[in-house]
Design an enzyme around this catalytic site. Structure first.
Site, short mmCIF file in Angstrom:
data_model
loop_
_atom_site.label_atom_id
_atom_site.label_comp_id
_atom_site.label_asym_id
_atom_site.label_seq_id
_atom_site.Cartn_x
_atom_site.Cartn_y
_atom_site.Cartn_z
N ARG A 16 8.15 0.57 -8.68
CA ARG A 16 9.59 0.20 -8.23
C ARG A 16 9.63 -1.35 -8.27
O ARG A 16 10.03 -2.08 -9.19
CB ARG A 16 9.94 0.70 -6.87
CG ARG A 16 11.17 0.55 -6.54
CD ARG A 16 11.60 -0.51 -5.56
NE ARG A 16 11.04 -1.12 -4.73
CZ ARG A 16 10.96 -2.01 -4.15
NH1 ARG A 16 11.60 -3.09 -4.67
NH2 ARG A 16 10.18 -2.32 -2.95
N HIS A 20 10.18 -5.45 -11.38
CA HIS A 20 10.69 -6.79 -11.34
C HIS A 20 10.01 -7.56 -12.45
O HIS A 20 10.73 -8.13 -13.59
CB HIS A 20 10.59 -7.38 -10.00
CG HIS A 20 11.61 -7.09 -8.84
ND1 HIS A 20 12.98 -6.95 -9.10
CD2 HIS A 20 11.51 -6.33 -7.76
CE1 HIS A 20 13.51 -6.25 -7.96
NE2 HIS A 20 12.76 -6.12 -7.44
N HIS A 201 4.34 -9.62 0.50
CA HIS A 201 3.97 -10.24 -0.86
C HIS A 201 2.96 -11.13 -0.80
O HIS A 201 2.75 -11.86 0.10
CB HIS A 201 5.33 -10.56 -1.43
CG HIS A 201 6.39 -9.62 -1.86
ND1 HIS A 201 6.37 -9.34 -3.22
CD2 HIS A 201 7.07 -8.77 -1.38
CE1 HIS A 201 7.36 -8.52 -3.58
NE2 HIS A 201 7.72 -8.17 -2.44
#
Length: 348
Positions: A16, A20, A201
């Site tokens: 998911r 990106h 992140h």
């Protein structure tokens, strides 16, 4: 803190958030092989959708190689022990997308909003609970709200029916003390039975440290991605997190060696570019900018001749948040005009 014997659920983001850097163009075969590898390694929960969640296919966010239905319909029947989750951002994903996910066998729905806008999640969270799904509230860009503000937002999501609330470091901006302050406050405010999660992140290389800090604060769900495949400098790298947890006696149920093999043999070979902390992804973390803005800023650099780093810093200064991808181009145009004007004055 001694975390020996503590159990957590690691939640995989490769299919998911990893969409990106893949520009949402993963093939069904890539999805299948990685999902099956994760399942065999013991990962209990795997997220599968467009990078921006159900319904993300659009001019603004990018068109995927396949629909959410195709990706989910391909992966879910193959899972032997893992459950599959889907992300949904109200305003992008609809209640119809939610119902579709349920019909396909999605176990967990994560309803994501900006960290000050939990009130827009009520309809989707309430429906997910009515459908008897594992229902998660997901507060993005959490560094942009205070611990007290996050408590108010988390309690709203809990009141709508969320059985788990995530504090999400979408920009990779937070340091361990930031995590402790926010998750500690939220954990104290939620009902004991409501789970707490953390999504990190790696833009400042804090993914592992922040995740462990979250576990110290009582988080029982931790997001990570195989080989870190995700927006910006990637998510918390799953194989490293599992190894660190194993060293600390934190139980994940994931095989330390098998998860390394998934990263090395299945995920790294499909990367379009190395997922690492370069100057642009470092800028995301330093300036507190939404992770998925990175490729948009790089494209704007090519188009307008303004360094991506300058664009990202300006986006951070303006306080742009997820969903404002259209403003990246606007910002680049403004900066390009300012540069041209400055050059003319110097020439004169």
């Amino acid at each position: 803190m001694n975390l020996q014997g503590k159990k957590i659920t690691v939640h995989d983001m490769t299919l998911r958030d990893g969409m990106h850097p893949k520009r949402h163009l993963m093939t069904l075969e890539q999805m299948k092989s990685i999902a099956c590898g994760l399942d065999a390694a013991g990962v209990p929960l795997i997220e599968v959708t467009h990078g921006d969640g159900l319904g993300g296919s659009s001019v603004n966010y990018g068109f995927p190689a396949h629909s959410d239905e195709e990706y989910l319909g391909t992966v879910i029947p193959l899972m032997k022990q893992a459950k599959v989750s889907a992300l949904l951002l109200p305003g992008i994903g609809t209640v119809d997308h939610l119902k579709m996910a349920k019909e396909l066998g999605v176990h967990t729905i994560r309803v994501a909003t900006h960290c000050t806008e939990a009130d827009v999640s009520e309809q989707h969270i309430a429906l997910a609970r009515k459908l008897e799904m594992d229902t998660v509230g997901f507060l993005m860009m959490a560094h942009m709200n205070s611990p007290e503000g996050l408590v108010r937002q988390a309690k709203l999501m809990e009141s709508y029916g969320a059985n788990c609330v995530y504090i999400t470091d979408s920009a990779g901006y937070m340091l361990p003390d930031d995590v402790r302050a926010r998750l500690g406050a939220v954990r104290d405010a939620l009902k004991p039975e409501t789970e707490l999660g953390f999504h990190g992140h790696h833009n400042l290389a804090m993914g592992i440290a922040n995740s462990i800090a979250a576990v110290e604060c009582g988080a029982t769900r931790i997001d990570a991605a195989s080989a870190g495949l995700g927006a910006g400098a990637g998510n918390t790298p799953m194989e490293v997190l599992v190894a660190v947890c194993d060293r600390m006696g934190i139980q994940t149920g994931v095989d330390v060696w098998a998860i390394q093999d998934v990263a090395e043999d299945l995920v790294v070979p499909i990367m379009d570019f190395p997922i690492r902390i370069d100057r642009d992804s470092l800028t995301l973390g330093y300036a507190g900018v939404y992770g998925s803005f990175l490729l948009f800023a790089k494209r704007a650099e090519q188009k307008y001749g303004v360094p991506a780093r300058e664009i990202l810093v300006e986006l951070g200064r303006r306080g742009m948040v997820g969903g404002q991808e259209d403003m990246i181009e606007d910002t680049a145009i403004t900066l390009a005009k300012a540069r041209a004007s400055k050059a003319q004055k110097v020439a004169a």
